[in-house]
Design a protein around this motif. Structure first.
Motif, mmCIF file in Angstrom:
data_model
loop_
_atom_site.group_PDB
_atom_site.id
_atom_site.type_symbol
_atom_site.label_atom_id
_atom_site.label_comp_id
_atom_site.label_asym_id
_atom_site.label_seq_id
_atom_site.Cartn_x
_atom_site.Cartn_y
_atom_site.Cartn_z
ATOM 1 N N PHE A 107 0.855 -1.257 0.087
ATOM 2 C CA PHE A 107 0.092 0.151 0.142
ATOM 3 C C PHE A 107 0.660 1.390 -0.131
ATOM 4 O O PHE A 107 0.356 2.358 0.174
ATOM 5 C CB PHE A 107 -1.065 -0.092 1.073
ATOM 6 C CG PHE A 107 -1.687 -1.092 1.429
ATOM 7 C CD1 PHE A 107 -2.619 -1.491 0.254
ATOM 8 C CD2 PHE A 107 -1.516 -2.017 2.619
ATOM 9 C CE1 PHE A 107 -3.609 -2.698 0.532
ATOM 10 C CE2 PHE A 107 -2.357 -3.194 2.659
ATOM 11 C CZ PHE A 107 -3.227 -3.538 1.778
ATOM 12 N N GLY A 108 2.305 0.868 -0.216
ATOM 13 C CA GLY A 108 3.057 2.429 0.042
ATOM 14 C C GLY A 108 2.734 3.155 1.346
ATOM 15 O O GLY A 108 2.993 2.463 2.221
ATOM 16 N N GLY A 155 6.842 13.961 0.792
ATOM 17 C CA GLY A 155 5.463 14.236 0.617
ATOM 18 C C GLY A 155 4.613 13.413 0.755
ATOM 19 O O GLY A 155 3.227 13.415 1.182
ATOM 20 N N ASP A 156 4.685 12.021 0.070
ATOM 21 C CA ASP A 156 3.931 10.996 0.313
ATOM 22 C C ASP A 156 3.852 10.680 1.605
ATOM 23 O O ASP A 156 2.465 10.032 1.962
ATOM 24 C CB ASP A 156 4.355 9.777 -0.718
ATOM 25 C CG ASP A 156 4.173 10.295 -2.192
ATOM 26 O OD1 ASP A 156 3.544 11.247 -2.442
ATOM 27 O OD2 ASP A 156 4.766 9.448 -3.099
ATOM 28 N N ALA A 157 4.683 10.610 2.218
ATOM 29 C CA ALA A 157 4.540 10.180 3.701
ATOM 30 C C ALA A 157 3.828 10.917 4.536
ATOM 31 O O ALA A 157 3.009 10.447 5.475
ATOM 32 C CB ALA A 157 6.413 10.129 4.382
ATOM 33 N N MET A 188 10.668 1.002 8.819
ATOM 34 C CA MET A 188 10.221 -0.179 8.009
ATOM 35 C C MET A 188 9.308 -0.095 6.950
ATOM 36 O O MET A 188 9.300 -0.513 6.014
ATOM 37 C CB MET A 188 9.994 -1.557 8.978
ATOM 38 C CG MET A 188 11.232 -1.763 9.890
ATOM 39 S SD MET A 188 12.882 -1.971 9.058
ATOM 40 C CE MET A 188 12.559 -3.338 8.176
ATOM 41 N N LEU A 189 8.398 0.847 7.470
ATOM 42 C CA LEU A 189 7.249 1.096 6.213
ATOM 43 C C LEU A 189 7.675 1.831 5.152
ATOM 44 O O LEU A 189 7.499 1.726 4.029
ATOM 45 C CB LEU A 189 6.083 1.856 6.933
ATOM 46 C CG LEU A 189 4.954 1.989 6.132
ATOM 47 C CD1 LEU A 189 3.506 1.681 7.084
ATOM 48 C CD2 LEU A 189 4.684 3.101 5.549
ATOM 49 N N HIS A 213 7.319 -1.615 -2.764
ATOM 50 C CA HIS A 213 6.196 -0.872 -3.468
ATOM 51 C C HIS A 213 6.722 -0.509 -4.833
ATOM 52 O O HIS A 213 5.870 -0.812 -5.971
ATOM 53 C CB HIS A 213 5.412 -0.294 -2.500
ATOM 54 C CG HIS A 213 4.232 0.341 -3.115
ATOM 55 N ND1 HIS A 213 3.198 -0.523 -3.235
ATOM 56 C CD2 HIS A 213 3.919 1.576 -3.698
ATOM 57 C CE1 HIS A 213 2.291 0.173 -4.045
ATOM 58 N NE2 HIS A 213 2.523 1.731 -4.404
ATOM 59 N N SER A 214 7.828 0.401 -4.734
ATOM 60 C CA SER A 214 7.983 1.050 -6.085
ATOM 61 C C SER A 214 8.578 0.011 -7.079
ATOM 62 O O SER A 214 8.332 0.499 -8.249
ATOM 63 C CB SER A 214 9.036 2.027 -5.686
ATOM 64 O OG SER A 214 10.351 1.672 -5.286
ATOM 65 N N ALA A 215 9.243 -0.999 -6.800
ATOM 66 C CA ALA A 215 9.624 -1.806 -7.633
ATOM 67 C C ALA A 215 8.746 -3.087 -7.735
ATOM 68 O O ALA A 215 9.137 -4.115 -8.449
ATOM 69 C CB ALA A 215 11.196 -2.425 -7.140
#
Length: 440
Positions: A55-56, A186-188, A258-259, A267-269
């Motif tokens: 889920f990023g 920003g996403d965090a 760790m998230l 997640h990105s890969a």
């Protein structure tokens, strides 16, 4: 955590002269570090990695909420011990014999299965670091024996120092990895907004992440470590609350780091890892391929520190609880907080008997397939313990068993209720998901 009792009096205010409040100071911190180190095991890191991988950053808020829920539970455990001078098991026993039977069955079955899991988890990174030395089973036996000898011959003060050193290793490794993968801040920050993923079973996955952030029987052991530290009365209440906040801020840093790794590296890969401890071995290989052998080795050292702190933390904390359980069964009525502070419990035959139970019988499981029916019973009891803890604390801290000025206020009651309902839902799900058709 803030004062959740709703009490506006000074700490230690009682009918008549009460203990003088200790000034809240960083130099007293200790039991919180121990509970943070013990509560965050390899399984928690894997679950958080998988959440980040799937889920990023979307469930970052759930990890934060999980820490807040555990702060309220640990604060309630510590408050009970300090406000009453009685241990948590002594409080449970006052609720009826059903609590005694539940704990007895739980301690025996849970200890047998967990002992093997803890030894195996600690052995995995050692075998990866030293692949040609010996087989996994023998690494596991070595870890169990080292844990046994260490806890057997050392009292709480030494135990706390070693746990603090290992937490330092965990902290350096997890923060380094979080920085190394270059998180998208920003996403965090956007992940702090309470949003559910657009996936099947997203609600249950989210609740599972909240409930899995460092939450085990070690939360109940927190009050025992508070007393073992020498904190035995309400004069230590402010100190305990600072210590508890430090515990779960530390836990939050581990989990969020760790998230970040799961979100950026996996997640990105679009990389998937196993759900068990083997997932961390896979992550070590991925880190080595991406950033070099030094980073992979550093991660395995952190993996070992994470697993081994959980092992010796349970060996010490749950053995204290078991010794208290048997003392209560034998009809002892000493001031239990003072008994724990004196160190006599750690030298008792009951403490050491449970240490042996955690170490030697589980070694059988390292060499054979796990007993299927026993694993199902273990899963059911484990699922039931956290709602049992939350709801009995709610009961104890709102009754005449607790001095009026230290009973729970609206905030504490609200958090304990939320925790109880959360863990009740997760328990029902886990019990429902067990393969019962194969059990009979």
């Amino acid at each position: 955590m803030a004062d959740t009792t709703g009490n506006t009096q000074d700490i230690g205010a009682q009918d008549g002269p009460g203990p003088q409040p200790r000034r809240s100071s960083w130099r007293y911190i200790g039991p919180g570090i121990v509970v943070a180190a013990t509560g965050v095991g390899a399984g928690d890191l894997v679950a958080t990695l998988i959440a980040g991988s799937n889920f990023g950053y979307t469930l970052l808020w759930a990890a934060v909420v999980g820490c807040l829920v555990k702060i309220s539970l640990a604060e309630a455990c510590g408050r009970w011990h300090l406000a009453t001078g009685r241990t948590l098991f002594d409080g449970w026993a006052g609720l009826g014999r059903w609590t005694t039977w539940f704990f007895a069955v739980y301690a025996v079955i849970w200890g047998f299965v967990y002992g093997a899991a803890a030894m195996s988890s600690s052995a995995l990174p050692l075998q990866a670091l030293f692949p040609d030395v010996m087989d996994l089973e023998y690494w596991g036996i070595a870890c169990g024996l080292v844990g046994l000898v260490f806890v057997w011959f050392n009292k709480y003060a030494v135990f706390e120092k070693v746990m603090t050193a290992l937490v330092g290793v965990m902290f350096v490794v997890t923060v380094y990895l979080a920085v190394r993968v270059t998180p998208n801040l920003g996403d965090a920050f956007a992940g702090l907004l309470p949003v559910l993923p657009d996936e099947k079973d997203s609600v249950l996955n989210t609740l599972g992440l909240i409930g899995g952030v460092g939450g085990t029987i070690t939360l109940a052991a927190y009050g025992y470590w508070v007393n073992a530290k020498g904190w035995t009365d309400t004069g230590w209440m402010k100190v305990m609350r600072l210590d508890n906040r430090v515990a779960y801020i530390t836990t939050g840093i581990f989990v969020v780091a760790m998230l970040f790794v799961g979100a950026e590296l996996l997640h990105s890969a679009n990389i998937a890892i196993s759900s068990g401890d083997q997932g961390l071995i896979q992550l070590g290989d991925i880190l080595e391929d991406r950033y070099g052998s030094a980073t992979g080795t550093l991660f395995l050292i952190g993996f070992f520190a994470t697993s081994f702190t959980s092992l010796i933390g349970v060996w010490h904390g749950v053995s204290l609880m078991f010794a208290d359980f048997l003392a209560r069964q034998r009809g002892e009525r000493q001031a239990r907080a003072d008994e724990l502070a004196s160190g006599r419990r750690e030298r008792s035959w009951t403490f050491r008997a449970y240490l042996l139970w955690l170490t030697f019988p589980p070694m059988i499981l390292l060499f054979q397939d796990e007993p299927f029916r026993l694993i199902i019973i273990y899963g059911v009891l484990g699922a039931a313990f956290m709602p049992f803890l939350a709801l009995t604390l709610l009961w104890l801290l709102n009754s005449s068993r607790t001095p009026r000025e230290w009973r729970s206020g609206p905030l504490s009651n609200g958090m304990l209720t939320v925790a109880g309902l959360l863990f009740l839902v997760l328990a029902v799900k886990q019990i429902w998901d067990q393969p019962w058709s194969e059990f009979f």
